[in-house]
Design an enzyme around this catalytic site. Structure first.
Site, PDB file in Angstrom:
ATOM      1  N   GLY A   1     -46.453 -17.224  55.437  1.00 53.15           N
ATOM      2  CA  GLY A   1     -46.757 -15.867  55.885  1.00 53.15           C
ATOM      3  C   GLY A   1     -45.496 -15.155  56.337  1.00 53.15           C
ATOM      4  O   GLY A   1     -45.526 -14.007  56.739  1.00 53.15           O
ATOM      5  N   CYS A   2     -44.360 -15.858  56.274  1.00 52.83           N
ATOM      6  CA  CYS A   2     -43.063 -15.257  56.612  1.00 52.83           C
ATOM      7  C   CYS A   2     -42.284 -15.072  55.309  1.00 52.83           C
ATOM      8  O   CYS A   2     -42.317 -15.935  54.444  1.00 52.83           O
ATOM      9  CB  CYS A   2     -42.259 -16.186  57.530  1.00 52.83           C
ATOM     10  SG  CYS A   2     -43.038 -16.480  59.113  1.00 52.83           S
ATOM     11  N   GLU A   3     -41.572 -13.948  55.207  1.00 52.37           N
ATOM     12  CA  GLU A   3     -40.733 -13.735  54.029  1.00 52.37           C
ATOM     13  C   GLU A   3     -39.544 -14.680  54.042  1.00 52.37           C
ATOM     14  O   GLU A   3     -39.125 -15.183  53.025  1.00 52.37           O
ATOM     15  CB  GLU A   3     -40.235 -12.289  53.988  1.00 52.37           C
ATOM     16  CG  GLU A   3     -41.295 -11.318  53.525  1.00 52.37           C
ATOM     17  CD  GLU A   3     -40.766  -9.900  53.411  1.00 52.37           C
ATOM     18  OE1 GLU A   3     -39.545  -9.675  53.511  1.00 52.37           O
ATOM     19  OE2 GLU A   3     -41.599  -8.996  53.209  1.00 52.37           O
TER      20      GLU A   3
END
Length: 136
Positions: free
Chosen positions: A50-52
């Protein structure tokens, strides 16, 4: 929820900072305070999805309290993670999911640096903390 001494220190330092330049410098300094993760801890199982950017989260229970360590490949994100960690240290597992993350970063004067993707990523980290602590 009361603030830990480290969270109070962060709040004081960021409140005193004049403008974005000083806050950015402080953010980098806080990121350097993160306890480094061993390469053995930078595994897919510890990765926050969910993190780039690449973000890893590790948890241990010490004297009945959760302690988290986190790291990222992005410098700015390491600073934001450090500020998230000082905010959650000592918080009861049940309270993690209710933490007002936007409010905390607003208090620090960093809300403008929370792009939607960064904000989503930090929420994913917080959610994973809540999930990890609820599993045990």
């Amino acid at each position: 929820m009361s603030l830990s001494p480290q969270a109070l220190e962060a709040l004081e330092r960021f409140t005193e900072a004049k403008g974005w330049e000083q806050r950015a410098r402080l953010l980098m300094q806080w990121g350097e305070r993160l306890e480094p993760l061993d390469d053995s801890e930078k595994t897919e199982a510890n990765r926050v999805h969910g993190c780039e950017s690449l973000v890893w989260l590790v948890s241990v229970q010490v004297d009945g309290q959760w302690r988290f360590k986190a790291s990222s490949d992005a410098r700015l994100l390491r600073g934001l993670l450090a500020l998230l960690l000082v905010r959650v240290q000592g918080v009861a597992s049940a309270q993690l999911a209710q933490l007002d993350l936007p409010g905390w970063f607003r208090q620090l004067g960093l809300e403008r640096q929370l792009s939607p993707s960064r904000s989503n990523g930090l929420h994913a980290v917080l959610q994973q903390m809540a999930d990890l602590s609820a599993q045990h």
